[in-house]
Design a protein around this motif. Structure first.
Motif, mmCIF file in Angstrom:
data_model
loop_
_atom_site.group_PDB
_atom_site.id
_atom_site.type_symbol
_atom_site.label_atom_id
_atom_site.label_comp_id
_atom_site.label_asym_id
_atom_site.label_seq_id
_atom_site.Cartn_x
_atom_site.Cartn_y
_atom_site.Cartn_z
ATOM 1 N N HIS A 201 0.814 -1.219 0.000
ATOM 2 C CA HIS A 201 0.000 0.000 0.000
ATOM 3 C C HIS A 201 0.848 1.270 0.000
ATOM 4 O O HIS A 201 0.336 2.364 -0.201
ATOM 5 N N ARG A 202 2.119 1.120 0.276
ATOM 6 C CA ARG A 202 3.083 2.223 0.219
ATOM 7 C C ARG A 202 2.623 3.466 0.973
ATOM 8 O O ARG A 202 2.761 4.599 0.499
ATOM 9 N N LEU A 203 2.088 3.230 2.149
ATOM 10 C CA LEU A 203 1.704 4.363 2.989
ATOM 11 C C LEU A 203 2.974 4.993 3.563
ATOM 12 O O LEU A 203 4.009 4.337 3.662
ATOM 13 N N ILE A 235 12.627 -10.032 10.615
ATOM 14 C CA ILE A 235 13.641 -9.054 10.201
ATOM 15 C C ILE A 235 13.605 -8.887 8.674
ATOM 16 O O ILE A 235 13.678 -7.772 8.150
ATOM 17 N N ASP A 236 13.447 -9.997 7.971
ATOM 18 C CA ASP A 236 13.380 -9.926 6.500
ATOM 19 C C ASP A 236 12.158 -9.129 6.049
ATOM 20 O O ASP A 236 12.233 -8.343 5.105
ATOM 21 N N ALA A 237 11.027 -9.341 6.742
ATOM 22 C CA ALA A 237 9.816 -8.590 6.406
ATOM 23 C C ALA A 237 10.024 -7.095 6.672
ATOM 24 O O ALA A 237 9.595 -6.250 5.885
ATOM 25 N N ALA A 238 10.704 -6.788 7.755
ATOM 26 C CA ALA A 238 10.980 -5.383 8.091
ATOM 27 C C ALA A 238 11.864 -4.746 7.019
ATOM 28 O O ALA A 238 11.633 -3.614 6.592
ATOM 29 N N ARG A 239 12.868 -5.500 6.578
ATOM 30 C CA ARG A 239 13.759 -4.960 5.536
ATOM 31 C C ARG A 239 12.967 -4.694 4.267
ATOM 32 O O ARG A 239 13.094 -3.634 3.646
ATOM 33 N N HIS A 240 12.109 -5.642 3.904
ATOM 34 C CA HIS A 240 11.263 -5.466 2.722
ATOM 35 C C HIS A 240 10.414 -4.197 2.871
ATOM 36 O O HIS A 240 10.287 -3.403 1.935
ATOM 37 N N TYR A 241 9.847 -4.028 4.053
ATOM 38 C CA TYR A 241 8.990 -2.862 4.292
ATOM 39 C C TYR A 241 9.768 -1.554 4.091
ATOM 40 O O TYR A 241 9.283 -0.619 3.445
ATOM 41 N N THR A 242 10.970 -1.488 4.610
ATOM 42 C CA THR A 242 11.760 -0.248 4.457
ATOM 43 C C THR A 242 12.138 -0.029 2.997
ATOM 44 O O THR A 242 12.129 1.100 2.512
ATOM 45 N N GLU A 243 12.443 -1.126 2.295
ATOM 46 C CA GLU A 243 12.851 -0.972 0.895
ATOM 47 C C GLU A 243 11.690 -0.508 0.019
ATOM 48 O O GLU A 243 11.859 0.340 -0.845
ATOM 49 N N VAL A 244 10.518 -1.060 0.263
ATOM 50 C CA VAL A 244 9.372 -0.742 -0.589
ATOM 51 C C VAL A 244 8.817 0.657 -0.282
ATOM 52 O O VAL A 244 8.422 1.391 -1.180
ATOM 53 N N THR A 245 8.775 1.004 1.003
ATOM 54 C CA THR A 245 8.132 2.268 1.390
ATOM 55 C C THR A 245 9.118 3.428 1.540
ATOM 56 O O THR A 245 8.711 4.577 1.594
ATOM 57 N N GLY A 246 10.387 3.106 1.663
ATOM 58 C CA GLY A 246 11.364 4.152 1.917
ATOM 59 C C GLY A 246 11.290 4.708 3.331
ATOM 60 O O GLY A 246 11.892 5.734 3.642
#
Ligand code: SAH
Length: 342
Positions: A201-203, A235-246
């Motif tokens: 959703h890139r909120l 941790i992998d999910a968190a990394r994905h979240y930071t990469e996708v949403t910035g």
């Protein structure tokens, strides 16, 4: 059925058109509810009487009722709200020098069962709707007489097990109530698949993840969800979240004396989160009755833990704790009146 609060601008517009009214009525209705906090259609004096009379049937306006408000010496206020079906949730008003924050509930009770949390002891009853979550903010904004600048989903419940309504509520708070997405924090026990879904959703909100332990065994001991998802998956999910949403993520780390607050835990935590765009928020345990008899570490132990992280180059924050005297601190929301009534 769509209700207010809860309906989007488009949903309000549909009702307005059904009633043969000009489109600008949707804007007026949205302003009354989301900006001025109207409790009744009769307050909407710039709408024609016939419209005020027709609206309740197509778009019911239902506000939360305040059952009780408890005020702390530090300005924190804990509210107990009754929902339309009689269920109850708590939310907290937190005034700071530079902002006014509200901590809201996303479910009645919680299914996560974290060993240190008071809400866990109630079990799970139901999800809140987007409108109910928005109303926690609207009602507190009205009663406090102060504009709310920040919202944290850290009250009762697990927001990511109610993802669609939580996202809808975030968008309403942002677009209709006027709260910046960057001032909204959603805190999760770590529902891994839902973190990936939320990322899509890139909120621009902040995601806070309740990590609380650096190893699978220890995490599973204090958080049953730790049996479902491994720390590394989280941790992998968190990394994905930071990469996708910035966006930077926050790792919350609850400190339980002698359980997860030793220097070796801090070293392991530092190794885990190293390289992630994140900060670690340390939360000394707020005393609630738990079967395990957890206790709060003294400040020297918290400082020691913090130092290890900082020396490893991790950004550490510590929650400004408020509302202790009214049991309004993190993990203490439990509906004491429900018990008293029973
Ligand atoms: N379900 C979500 C949000 C609600 S709990 C989540 O788990 O993140 C909000 C935060 O308060 C979480 O980090 C939670 O672990 C923490 N918390 C729960 N009980 C606590 C307690 N007794 N003392 C301090 N923090 C607590």
């Amino acid at each position: 059925m769509t209700v207010l609060p809860g309906a989007t601008r488009e949903e309000i517009l549909q009702v307005v058109r059904t009633l043969g009214q000009p489109d600008y009525r949707a804007q007026q209705i949205a302003e009354w509810v989301y900006r001025k906090g109207a409790r009744l259609y009769d307050e909407m004096t710039n709408l024609p009487l016939s419209l005020r009379q027709a609206l309740p049937e197509l778009l019911p306006l239902r506000r939360l009722e305040v059952v009780r408000a408890q005020r702390s010496a530090d300005g924190t206020v804990k509210y107990l709200f009754a929902l339309a079906d009689g269920e109850r949730v708590e939310a907290v008003f937190l005034p700071y020098d530079d902002r006014t924050s509200v901590c809201i509930s996303s479910q009645v009770g919680c299914a996560a069962g974290c060993r240190f949390c008071a809400t866990a002891q109630m079990g799970f009853t139901r999800n809140l709707t987007a409108g109910e979550m928005v109303d926690e903010v609207l009602s507190i904004q009205q009663m406090s007489g102060q504009r709310i600048s920040h919202v944290v989903y850290m009250g009762m419940g697990e927001p990511l097990w109610n993802l669609q309504e939580v996202i809808k509520s975030v968008l309403l708070l942002n677009r209709e109530v006027g709260i910046s997405q960057r001032h909204i924090t959603v805190s999760t026990v770590g529902v891994v698949p839902a973190i990936y879904e939320l990322a899509q959703h890139r909120l621009q909100i902040t995601l806070a993840i309740s990590l609380h332990a650096p190893s699978d065994d220890l995490r599973a001991r204090i958080m049953p969800v730790g049996r479902k998802w491994k720390v590394q998956e989280l941790i992998d999910a968190a990394r994905h979240y930071t990469e996708v949403t910035g966006r930077k993520v926050t790792f919350e780390y609850l400190l339980l004396r002698g359980v997860n607050d030793e220097p070796h835990h801090a070293h392991a935590l530092a190794r885990l989160v190293k390289g992630l765009v994140c900060n670690v928020n340390l939360i000394p345990f707020n005393q609630v009755e738990t079967p395990d008899g957890f206790t709060r570490p003294e400040p020297s132990r918290v400082a020691r833990f913090r130092r290890v992280l900082e020396e490893a180059g991790i950004t550490v924050t510590q929650r400004v704790e408020k509302g202790h005297d009214i049991s309004a601190a993190c993990g203490q929301l439990k509906l004491e009146t429900a018990r008293a009534r029973a």
